[in-house]
Design a protein around this motif. Structure first.
Motif, PDB file in Angstrom:
ATOM      1  N   ALA A 168       0.825  -1.211   0.000  1.00  0.00           N
ATOM      2  CA  ALA A 168       0.000   0.000   0.000  1.00  0.00           C
ATOM      3  C   ALA A 168       0.860   1.262   0.000  1.00  0.00           C
ATOM      4  O   ALA A 168       0.571   2.223  -0.724  1.00  0.00           O
ATOM      5  CB  ALA A 168      -0.934  -0.008   1.207  1.00  0.00           C
ATOM      6  N   ASP A 169       1.920   1.276   0.805  1.00  0.00           N
ATOM      7  CA  ASP A 169       2.800   2.446   0.845  1.00  0.00           C
ATOM      8  C   ASP A 169       3.499   2.657  -0.495  1.00  0.00           C
ATOM      9  O   ASP A 169       3.686   3.789  -0.949  1.00  0.00           O
ATOM     10  CB  ASP A 169       3.845   2.287   1.947  1.00  0.00           C
ATOM     11  N   THR A 170       3.906   1.565  -1.132  1.00  0.00           N
ATOM     12  CA  THR A 170       4.580   1.665  -2.424  1.00  0.00           C
ATOM     13  C   THR A 170       3.632   2.219  -3.478  1.00  0.00           C
ATOM     14  O   THR A 170       4.007   3.079  -4.283  1.00  0.00           O
ATOM     15  CB  THR A 170       5.119   0.290  -2.854  1.00  0.00           C
ATOM     16  N   LYS A 171       2.401   1.739  -3.488  1.00  0.00           N
ATOM     17  CA  LYS A 171       1.399   2.253  -4.422  1.00  0.00           C
ATOM     18  C   LYS A 171       1.156   3.740  -4.197  1.00  0.00           C
ATOM     19  O   LYS A 171       1.075   4.527  -5.148  1.00  0.00           O
ATOM     20  CB  LYS A 171       0.088   1.486  -4.273  1.00  0.00           C
ATOM     21  N   ALA A 172       1.036   4.143  -2.942  1.00  0.00           N
ATOM     22  CA  ALA A 172       0.791   5.552  -2.633  1.00  0.00           C
ATOM     23  C   ALA A 172       1.948   6.423  -3.110  1.00  0.00           C
ATOM     24  O   ALA A 172       1.735   7.536  -3.632  1.00  0.00           O
ATOM     25  CB  ALA A 172       0.578   5.722  -1.126  1.00  0.00           C
ATOM     26  N   LEU A 173       3.165   5.941  -2.956  1.00  0.00           N
ATOM     27  CA  LEU A 173       4.339   6.687  -3.409  1.00  0.00           C
ATOM     28  C   LEU A 173       4.328   6.823  -4.930  1.00  0.00           C
ATOM     29  O   LEU A 173       4.650   7.883  -5.479  1.00  0.00           O
ATOM     30  CB  LEU A 173       5.599   5.967  -2.947  1.00  0.00           C
ATOM     31  N   ALA A 174       3.940   5.735  -5.619  1.00  0.00           N
ATOM     32  CA  ALA A 174       3.873   5.774  -7.081  1.00  0.00           C
ATOM     33  C   ALA A 174       2.840   6.792  -7.551  1.00  0.00           C
ATOM     34  O   ALA A 174       3.085   7.551  -8.501  1.00  0.00           O
ATOM     35  CB  ALA A 174       3.538   4.390  -7.622  1.00  0.00           C
ATOM     36  N   VAL A 175       1.686   6.812  -6.911  1.00  0.00           N
ATOM     37  CA  VAL A 175       0.640   7.774  -7.273  1.00  0.00           C
ATOM     38  C   VAL A 175       1.138   9.199  -7.076  1.00  0.00           C
ATOM     39  O   VAL A 175       0.917  10.082  -7.919  1.00  0.00           O
ATOM     40  CB  VAL A 175      -0.640   7.512  -6.450  1.00  0.00           C
ATOM     41  N   GLU A 176       1.830   9.437  -5.973  1.00  0.00           N
ATOM     42  CA  GLU A 176       2.371  10.771  -5.711  1.00  0.00           C
ATOM     43  C   GLU A 176       3.374  11.181  -6.788  1.00  0.00           C
ATOM     44  O   GLU A 176       3.500  12.369  -7.119  1.00  0.00           O
ATOM     45  CB  GLU A 176       3.028  10.811  -4.332  1.00  0.00           C
ATOM     46  N   ALA A 177       4.073  10.199  -7.349  1.00  0.00           N
ATOM     47  CA  ALA A 177       5.053  10.474  -8.404  1.00  0.00           C
ATOM     48  C   ALA A 177       4.419  10.624  -9.784  1.00  0.00           C
ATOM     49  O   ALA A 177       5.116  10.919 -10.754  1.00  0.00           O
ATOM     50  CB  ALA A 177       6.087   9.357  -8.432  1.00  0.00           C
ATOM     51  N   GLY A 178       3.100  10.399  -9.890  1.00  0.00           N
ATOM     52  CA  GLY A 178       2.420  10.542 -11.166  1.00  0.00           C
ATOM     53  C   GLY A 178       2.309   9.268 -11.968  1.00  0.00           C
ATOM     54  O   GLY A 178       2.008   9.306 -13.164  1.00  0.00           O
TER      55      GLY A 178
END
Length: 252
Positions: A168-178
Motif C-alpha cells: 500500500a505504501d509503495t502504491k501511494a508513493l507511485a501515485v504521488e510520483a504521477g
C-alpha cells in the motif's frame, strides 16, 4: 546504504549469477506486462553487473540502457558488451536519459536501494513514454516469503523487512510520483529449485545485501550450522518462492 564498490561488488557476479534459461524465463515473464509492439526501448535501472540487460535487448529488440551508480558493478557489466546495450553511470534519483525516451523501466531488486524513492519514481515517470510501463520487482513488508535460510540467521528477516515498504505504501508513493499502479501485485515464479548444497554454496559468498547488516558473529555461526546441514543432507530439494512485482504505468 550498501557499498557495491566494496566487498559486495567483488562477489556479486558469482553469488547472483543467472544461467541463460533463467534469464529467458524472467524476460519472457516481463513481456507479459508491457506493450506487445516491438521494438521497445528499455531502461534497466540499477543494472548491477548486467545480469539481465543483454537478455532484455534480445527479448524487446530495442535499445537497452543499463543505469548503475556503482563503478565496480558497471565496469563488470561492460566486460561483456552487447550491441543493443549502453551502460551509463547514474541513479534512480538522477537518470541520465531525456524525457519520454523509453517504453519500459525495469527495477529488479533495486528500488529498496534508492536514497529518495519518491524522487526515483518521479524520474521513472519522466523517462517513460506515455503508456509505458515500469516493472517494480521488489519485496513488500506485508508479502515477504519466509525464506528457509532465515533459520540460520535470526536477525535476517527483520533486516530484510526494514529494507522494504508495504504494498500500500509503495502504491501511494507511485501515485504521488504521477504513476498509475496496477490493482494487484503480480506473482512470478521465483528462481529454479536448488539443493541444500547448491543454496549453501551460493549464499556463502554473501552476495545478498542482507548480510551487510548482520552482526559478524551471527553470520559466522549461521554459516557454520548451514555448512554442517549441507554436508549432512546435500541433495535435499529446497523450497522455491514466488517473486512479487508491481506494474506502474505513465498515463497517456
Amino acid at each position: 546504504m550498501v557499498d557495491y564498490n566494496g566487498r559486495l561488488g567483488s562477489v556479486y557476479a558469482a553469488g547472483r549469477a543467472m544461467p541463460p534459461a533463467e534469464i529467458r524465463r524472467w524476460t519472457g515473464a516481463f513481456a507479459q506486462h508491457v506493450p506487445q509492439v516491438r521494438p521497445l526501448d528499455v531502461l534497466d535501472l540499477g543494472s548491477g553487473v548486467g545480469r539481465l540487460t543483454p537478455g532484455l535487448a534480445e527479448e524487446f529488440q530495442g535499445q537497452v540502457y543499463g543505469v548503475e551508480p556503482s563503478d565496480r558493478m558497471r565496469e563488470a557489466a561492460e566486460q561483456a558488451p552487447h550491441p543493443g546495450v549502453t551502460y551509463l553511470k547514474g541513479s534512480a534519483e538522477d537518470i541520465p536519459l531525456p524525457e519520454a525516451s523509453v517504453d519500459m523501466v525495469l527495477m529488479f531488486l533495486s528500488f529498496h536501494h534508492s536514497t529518495d524513492q519518491l524522487q526515483g519514481l518521479r524520474e521513472v515517470r519522466r523517462v517513460l513514454r506515455p503508456g509505458g510501463a515500469a516493472l517494480l520487482r521488489t519485496q513488500f513488508t506485508d508479502l515477504m516469503p519466509d525464506l528457509f535460510w532465515y533459520e540460520y540467521f535470526p536477525s535476517a528477516r527483520a533486516v530484510d523487512a526494514a529494507m522494504y515498504r508495504s504494498l500500500a505504501d509503495t502504491k501511494a508513493l507511485a501515485v504521488e510520483a504521477g504513476l498509475v499502479p496496477a490493482d494487484d501485485v503480480v506473482r512470478l515464479q521465483g528462481e529454479t529449485h536448488r539443493t541444500l548444497r547448491e543454496r549453501y554454496e551460493r549464499l556463502r559468498l554473501r552476495a545478498l545485501s542482507t548480510f551487510e547488516h548482520l552482526p559478524a558473529d551471527e553470520v559466522e555461526a549461521g554459516f557454520a550450522r548451514f555448512a554442517e546441514d549441507a554436508e549432512r543432507d546435500p541433495d535435499r530439494q529446497m523450497p522455491r518462492y514466488d517473486a512479487t512485482m508491481l506494474v506502474l504505468t505513465r498515463p497517456r
